[in-house]
Scaffold this active site. Sequence first.
Site, PDB file in Angstrom:
ATOM      1  N   SER A 182       0.790  -1.227   0.000  1.00 26.21           N
ATOM      2  CA  SER A 182       0.000   0.000   0.000  1.00 26.21           C
ATOM      3  C   SER A 182       0.824   1.279   0.000  1.00 26.21           C
ATOM      4  O   SER A 182       0.327   2.321  -0.416  1.00 26.21           O
ATOM      5  CB  SER A 182      -0.970   0.001   1.180  1.00 26.21           C
ATOM      6  OG  SER A 182      -0.317  -0.377   2.365  1.00 26.21           O
ATOM      7  N   HIS A 210      -5.417  -3.680  -2.645  1.00 27.38           N
ATOM      8  CA  HIS A 210      -5.163  -2.683  -3.698  1.00 27.38           C
ATOM      9  C   HIS A 210      -5.166  -3.270  -5.095  1.00 27.38           C
ATOM     10  O   HIS A 210      -5.096  -2.533  -6.078  1.00 27.38           O
ATOM     11  CB  HIS A 210      -3.820  -1.989  -3.448  1.00 27.38           C
ATOM     12  CG  HIS A 210      -3.806  -1.186  -2.191  1.00 27.38           C
ATOM     13  ND1 HIS A 210      -4.416   0.045  -2.097  1.00 27.38           N
ATOM     14  CD2 HIS A 210      -3.296  -1.451  -0.977  1.00 27.38           C
ATOM     15  CE1 HIS A 210      -4.263   0.522  -0.872  1.00 27.38           C
ATOM     16  NE2 HIS A 210      -3.592  -0.383  -0.167  1.00 27.38           N
ATOM     17  N   LYS A 241     -11.906   0.004  -1.490  1.00 26.00           N
ATOM     18  CA  LYS A 241     -10.987   0.694  -2.410  1.00 26.00           C
ATOM     19  C   LYS A 241     -11.581   0.688  -3.819  1.00 26.00           C
ATOM     20  O   LYS A 241     -12.533   1.418  -4.052  1.00 26.00           O
ATOM     21  CB  LYS A 241      -9.608   0.079  -2.268  1.00 26.00           C
ATOM     22  CG  LYS A 241      -9.042   0.526  -0.912  1.00 26.00           C
ATOM     23  CD  LYS A 241      -7.870  -0.195  -0.381  1.00 26.00           C
ATOM     24  CE  LYS A 241      -7.565   0.390   1.000  1.00 26.00           C
ATOM     25  NZ  LYS A 241      -6.745  -0.459   1.821  1.00 26.00           N
TER      26      LYS A 241
HETATM   27  C1  LIG Z   1      -6.774  -0.674   3.264  1.00 19.55           C
HETATM   28  C2  LIG Z   1      -6.135  -1.957   3.548  1.00 19.55           C
HETATM   29  C3  LIG Z   1      -6.702  -2.877   4.428  1.00 19.55           C
HETATM   30  C4  LIG Z   1      -7.900  -2.537   5.281  1.00 19.55           C
HETATM   31  O1  LIG Z   1      -9.047  -2.450   4.522  1.00 19.55           O
HETATM   32  P1  LIG Z   1     -10.250  -1.517   5.043  1.00 19.55           P
HETATM   33  O2  LIG Z   1     -11.409  -2.030   4.287  1.00 19.55           O
HETATM   34  O3  LIG Z   1      -9.884  -0.123   4.693  1.00 19.55           O
HETATM   35  O4  LIG Z   1     -10.374  -1.724   6.517  1.00 19.55           O
HETATM   36  C5  LIG Z   1      -6.105  -4.102   4.568  1.00 19.55           C
HETATM   37  N1  LIG Z   1      -4.982  -4.411   3.883  1.00 19.55           N
HETATM   38  C6  LIG Z   1      -4.387  -3.542   3.044  1.00 19.55           C
HETATM   39  C7  LIG Z   1      -3.154  -3.938   2.316  1.00 19.55           C
HETATM   40  C8  LIG Z   1      -4.932  -2.281   2.866  1.00 19.55           C
HETATM   41  O5  LIG Z   1      -4.340  -1.404   2.068  1.00 19.55           O
END
Ligand SMILES: *Cc1c(COP(=O)(O)O)cnc(C)c1O
Length: 388
Positions: A182, A210, A241
């Site tokens: 990320s 992602h 996302k």
């Molecule tokens: C954003 C993210 C999460 C958490 O997801 P949410 O739905 O925002 O709680 C988990 N793992 C990674 C790699 C992320 O980027």
Amino acid sequence: MLEKYNQQLKNELDKLEKLGLYRELTVLDSAADSVVTINGKEYLNFCSNNYLGLATHPEVKYAAIEATKKWGTGSGASRLICGSNRLSQQLEEKIAHFKSTETAIVFSTGYMANVGVITSLAGKADIIIIDKLNHASIIDGCKLSGAAIRVYKHCDCESLEKVIKNSHQYRRRLIITDAVFSMEGDVAPLKEIVSLARKYDALVMVDEAHSTGVFGKSGAGCAEHFGIADDIDIQMGTLSKAIGCVGGYIAGSNELIALLRNKARPFIYSTALPPSVYASAIKAFEIIEKEPGRRRQLWENIQFFKTKLTMLGLNTENSQSQIIPIIIGNEKKTIQIAEQLKAEGILIMGIRPPTIKKGSSRLRISLMATHTIPQIEQCIEKMGIVFR
Ligand SMILES: *Cc1c(COP(=O)(O)O)cnc(C)c1O
């Protein structure tokens, strides 16, 4: 609050401020689209994870509105306590189909999905082997599980093998990696990781937060991209996302998912998502399937942006995705540059410890399918001014 404790908190905050690590919220008066409004002024937004622009897609919004009319705003209780909404079942079927797994389970956030699955699968008798740069929700799940934790060098399979070689004494071996990281935007060597897992009889879990909607022929993620969906035991993803909603999920075998329904505390002890979220997420998956042009446009934007950044002499590190880090190093300097960009009408957040390693503070750019070429050109022009 008692004055003594208030003073303690203030001292802690002062320390953060001195180190350039104090965080403040930026208030948005618009959707997290490619253009956002802050205090009446418009900015080009290059920090949203709404990669495909689906959070404001008319059909996705409509699905949420219609579901709210029919089912109301809240789900009433956790999934096991007051019955699971029909739409939650449909969404789980949709996810399983999309990810080519037997079944899937939805959590209220991706964070909870990670904590839930890791603590359900691993305990004191087990070992979890993780990439050094895995997401905080994975780290928290590992800590909470009570399992032994070993860390291998970022995306380094030699380092992974060294660790896993010495793990026979454990009941279960679990390797966990992000697919796309990320804060770096690079991609894990999933094929190699899977073959090491098979060699040493370990489970593999991949966090596709992602990569879902972005990688793979049909947008299913890196597992599809590398053609190894069948070899990944636990596929994790988020609805927050590219899917443009909120929520998280685990896709995998019937046994895995049944175990999570029975054991995952964030699933059992937290209220289910509102029906509107299930409805809009189902719609978002449908759009990902029927509008591959969005994904293509995102990749064209990535290509174009990176070429232009390189022409500016800026290093995009190892980015292989829509996430592009520009490493600045110093914490305060990073914030200063982000502020200069903001003054030029460009919104890019500075990322500082503890999200990343000290001294590697950076701008984190994320691209969207809905950025237009003129918008990207404007961003590049302003970056050229700020980095001159
Ligand atoms: C954003 C993210 C999460 C958490 O997801 P949410 O739905 O925002 O709680 C988990 N793992 C990674 C790699 C992320 O980027």
